[in-house]
Design an enzyme around this catalytic site. Structure first.
Site, PDB file in Angstrom:
ATOM      1  N   ARG A 146       0.845  -1.214   0.000  1.00 31.86           N
ATOM      2  CA  ARG A 146       0.000   0.000   0.000  1.00 31.86           C
ATOM      3  C   ARG A 146       0.870   1.249   0.000  1.00 31.86           C
ATOM      4  O   ARG A 146       2.063   1.180   0.210  1.00 31.86           O
ATOM      5  CB  ARG A 146      -0.892   0.010   1.240  1.00 31.86           C
ATOM      6  CG  ARG A 146      -2.084  -0.887   1.034  1.00 31.86           C
ATOM      7  CD  ARG A 146      -3.292  -0.352   1.761  1.00 31.86           C
ATOM      8  NE  ARG A 146      -3.776  -1.370   2.669  1.00 31.86           N
ATOM      9  CZ  ARG A 146      -4.016  -1.181   3.962  1.00 31.86           C
ATOM     10  NH1 ARG A 146      -3.801  -0.011   4.512  1.00 31.86           N
ATOM     11  NH2 ARG A 146      -4.454  -2.148   4.692  1.00 31.86           N
ATOM     12  N   LEU A 190      12.723   6.218   3.659  1.00 31.57           N
ATOM     13  CA  LEU A 190      12.324   6.133   2.252  1.00 31.57           C
ATOM     14  C   LEU A 190      11.701   7.445   1.797  1.00 31.57           C
ATOM     15  O   LEU A 190      12.000   7.950   0.716  1.00 31.57           O
ATOM     16  CB  LEU A 190      11.306   5.005   2.072  1.00 31.57           C
ATOM     17  CG  LEU A 190      11.822   3.588   2.355  1.00 31.57           C
ATOM     18  CD1 LEU A 190      10.653   2.639   2.575  1.00 31.57           C
ATOM     19  CD2 LEU A 190      12.697   3.116   1.214  1.00 31.57           C
ATOM     20  N   HIS A 249      10.049   8.477  15.600  1.00 31.09           N
ATOM     21  CA  HIS A 249       9.467   9.691  16.164  1.00 31.09           C
ATOM     22  C   HIS A 249       9.020   9.530  17.612  1.00 31.09           C
ATOM     23  O   HIS A 249       8.468  10.476  18.191  1.00 31.09           O
ATOM     24  CB  HIS A 249       8.277  10.120  15.297  1.00 31.09           C
ATOM     25  CG  HIS A 249       8.539   9.976  13.826  1.00 31.09           C
ATOM     26  ND1 HIS A 249       9.515  10.692  13.174  1.00 31.09           N
ATOM     27  CD2 HIS A 249       7.994   9.161  12.868  1.00 31.09           C
ATOM     28  CE1 HIS A 249       9.541  10.345  11.893  1.00 31.09           C
ATOM     29  NE2 HIS A 249       8.627   9.409  11.688  1.00 31.09           N
ATOM     30  N   ASP A 290      18.623   5.388  23.001  1.00 33.09           N
ATOM     31  CA  ASP A 290      19.548   5.008  24.074  1.00 33.09           C
ATOM     32  C   ASP A 290      20.359   3.765  23.706  1.00 33.09           C
ATOM     33  O   ASP A 290      21.553   3.681  24.032  1.00 33.09           O
ATOM     34  CB  ASP A 290      18.775   4.748  25.378  1.00 33.09           C
ATOM     35  CG  ASP A 290      18.303   6.043  26.040  1.00 33.09           C
ATOM     36  OD1 ASP A 290      18.788   7.124  25.649  1.00 33.09           O
ATOM     37  OD2 ASP A 290      17.454   5.960  26.947  1.00 33.09           O
ATOM     38  N   GLU A 328      20.959   6.810   9.637  1.00 33.04           N
ATOM     39  CA  GLU A 328      19.502   6.718   9.621  1.00 33.04           C
ATOM     40  C   GLU A 328      19.012   6.902   8.183  1.00 33.04           C
ATOM     41  O   GLU A 328      19.481   7.801   7.486  1.00 33.04           O
ATOM     42  CB  GLU A 328      18.959   7.844  10.506  1.00 33.04           C
ATOM     43  CG  GLU A 328      17.467   7.992  10.505  1.00 33.04           C
ATOM     44  CD  GLU A 328      17.035   9.274  11.251  1.00 33.04           C
ATOM     45  OE1 GLU A 328      17.828  10.241  11.333  1.00 33.04           O
ATOM     46  OE2 GLU A 328      15.894   9.298  11.734  1.00 33.04           O
ATOM     47  N   ARG A 378       6.568  16.047   5.529  1.00 43.26           N
ATOM     48  CA  ARG A 378       5.339  15.356   5.935  1.00 43.26           C
ATOM     49  C   ARG A 378       4.745  15.961   7.223  1.00 43.26           C
ATOM     50  O   ARG A 378       5.002  17.104   7.540  1.00 43.26           O
ATOM     51  CB  ARG A 378       5.632  13.852   6.041  1.00 43.26           C
ATOM     52  CG  ARG A 378       6.046  13.260   4.673  1.00 43.26           C
ATOM     53  CD  ARG A 378       6.256  11.764   4.721  1.00 43.26           C
ATOM     54  NE  ARG A 378       5.001  11.061   4.990  1.00 43.26           N
ATOM     55  CZ  ARG A 378       4.938   9.761   5.271  1.00 43.26           C
ATOM     56  NH1 ARG A 378       6.059   9.043   5.318  1.00 43.26           N
ATOM     57  NH2 ARG A 378       3.777   9.187   5.494  1.00 43.26           N
ATOM     58  N   ASN A 396      16.396   2.132   9.702  1.00 44.76           N
ATOM     59  CA  ASN A 396      15.152   2.853   9.427  1.00 44.76           C
ATOM     60  C   ASN A 396      14.174   2.399  10.514  1.00 44.76           C
ATOM     61  O   ASN A 396      13.542   1.350  10.392  1.00 44.76           O
ATOM     62  CB  ASN A 396      14.609   2.526   8.036  1.00 44.76           C
ATOM     63  CG  ASN A 396      13.328   3.294   7.736  1.00 44.76           C
ATOM     64  OD1 ASN A 396      12.727   3.901   8.635  1.00 44.76           O
ATOM     65  ND2 ASN A 396      12.898   3.268   6.482  1.00 44.76           N
ATOM     66  N   TYR A 437       5.939   5.180  -0.479  1.00 47.63           N
ATOM     67  CA  TYR A 437       7.023   4.232  -0.182  1.00 47.63           C
ATOM     68  C   TYR A 437       7.498   3.414  -1.384  1.00 47.63           C
ATOM     69  O   TYR A 437       8.387   2.583  -1.247  1.00 47.63           O
ATOM     70  CB  TYR A 437       6.574   3.289   0.952  1.00 47.63           C
ATOM     71  CG  TYR A 437       6.213   4.039   2.211  1.00 47.63           C
ATOM     72  CD1 TYR A 437       7.150   4.842   2.856  1.00 47.63           C
ATOM     73  CD2 TYR A 437       4.927   3.968   2.748  1.00 47.63           C
ATOM     74  CE1 TYR A 437       6.821   5.560   4.004  1.00 47.63           C
ATOM     75  CE2 TYR A 437       4.591   4.668   3.901  1.00 47.63           C
ATOM     76  CZ  TYR A 437       5.541   5.461   4.514  1.00 47.63           C
ATOM     77  OH  TYR A 437       5.216   6.161   5.652  1.00 47.63           O
ATOM     78  N   ALA A 493       8.078   4.126  12.263  1.00 45.44           N
ATOM     79  CA  ALA A 493       7.334   5.011  13.178  1.00 45.44           C
ATOM     80  C   ALA A 493       8.050   5.216  14.516  1.00 45.44           C
ATOM     81  O   ALA A 493       7.882   6.260  15.162  1.00 45.44           O
ATOM     82  CB  ALA A 493       5.934   4.464  13.415  1.00 45.44           C
TER      83      ALA A 493
END
Ligand code: CA2
Length: 149
Positions: free
Chosen positions: A17, A100, A79, A86, A97, A106, A73, A22, A76
């Protein structure tokens, strides 16, 4: 040199999706590209994907003595997760880091990256190519950086 490439939640569903954000290629295509790129630079690679924050923390900890650098990566968890930040700081391995999508353009909640605070480089908005650039960077900085013909 050996790299650990970590992908966070839902990235195993790539290609299913939201192709506009992505891309159309699936997770298997991503792992194939990562392996091919590492082989080109003559470096080993371990791939890890998890939908669970603690599992990602455990895998980062397990990198000590096993791998020399990390491409991550956190999806979610980027964030939200101070635990992943840590863990990256605790192992102290060089990390890059990758996202995509262009997270900077965003939603406001994607504007902070905790994991990124422990990474020496962040690559966003380049799709799968971002992983290639992260591997190239780490191979050049910490490996012999020579790509094989
Ligand atoms: O752009 C990136 O790489 C992200 O790390 C992707 C995460 C998102 O939460 C970050 O803000 C940016 C989301 C990955 C979700 O992957 C999907 C895969 C298939 C279908 C839908 C989502």
């Amino acid at each position: 040199m050996k790299l650990l490439v970590i992908n966070g939640p839902n990235l195993n569903l790539l290609g299913i999706r939201e192709p506009d954000i992505y891309g159309r290629q699936d997770y298997q295509a991503l792992t194939a590209l990562v392996k091919e790129t590492c082989a080109r630079f003559g470096i080993g690679v371990d791939l890890f994907q998890s939908n669970h924050e603690g599992a990602i923390v455990d895998r980062i900890q397990a990198a000590l003595g096993q791998e020399d650098a990390i491409v991550i990566n956190p999806a979610a968890y980027t964030h939200t997760s101070i635990a992943i930040l840590d863990a990256l700081k605790a192992v102290g391995l060089p990390a890059v880091e990758v996202h995509l999508s262009d997270v900077k353009s965003r939603e406001p909640f994607r504007q902070i990256s905790y994991a990124g605070m422990a990474c020496e480089k962040t690559i966003i908005g380049k799709g799968f190519q971002g992983y290639v650039e992260a591997i190239e960077y780490l191979a050049t900085q910490y490996g012999d950086g020579q790509s094989q013909p």
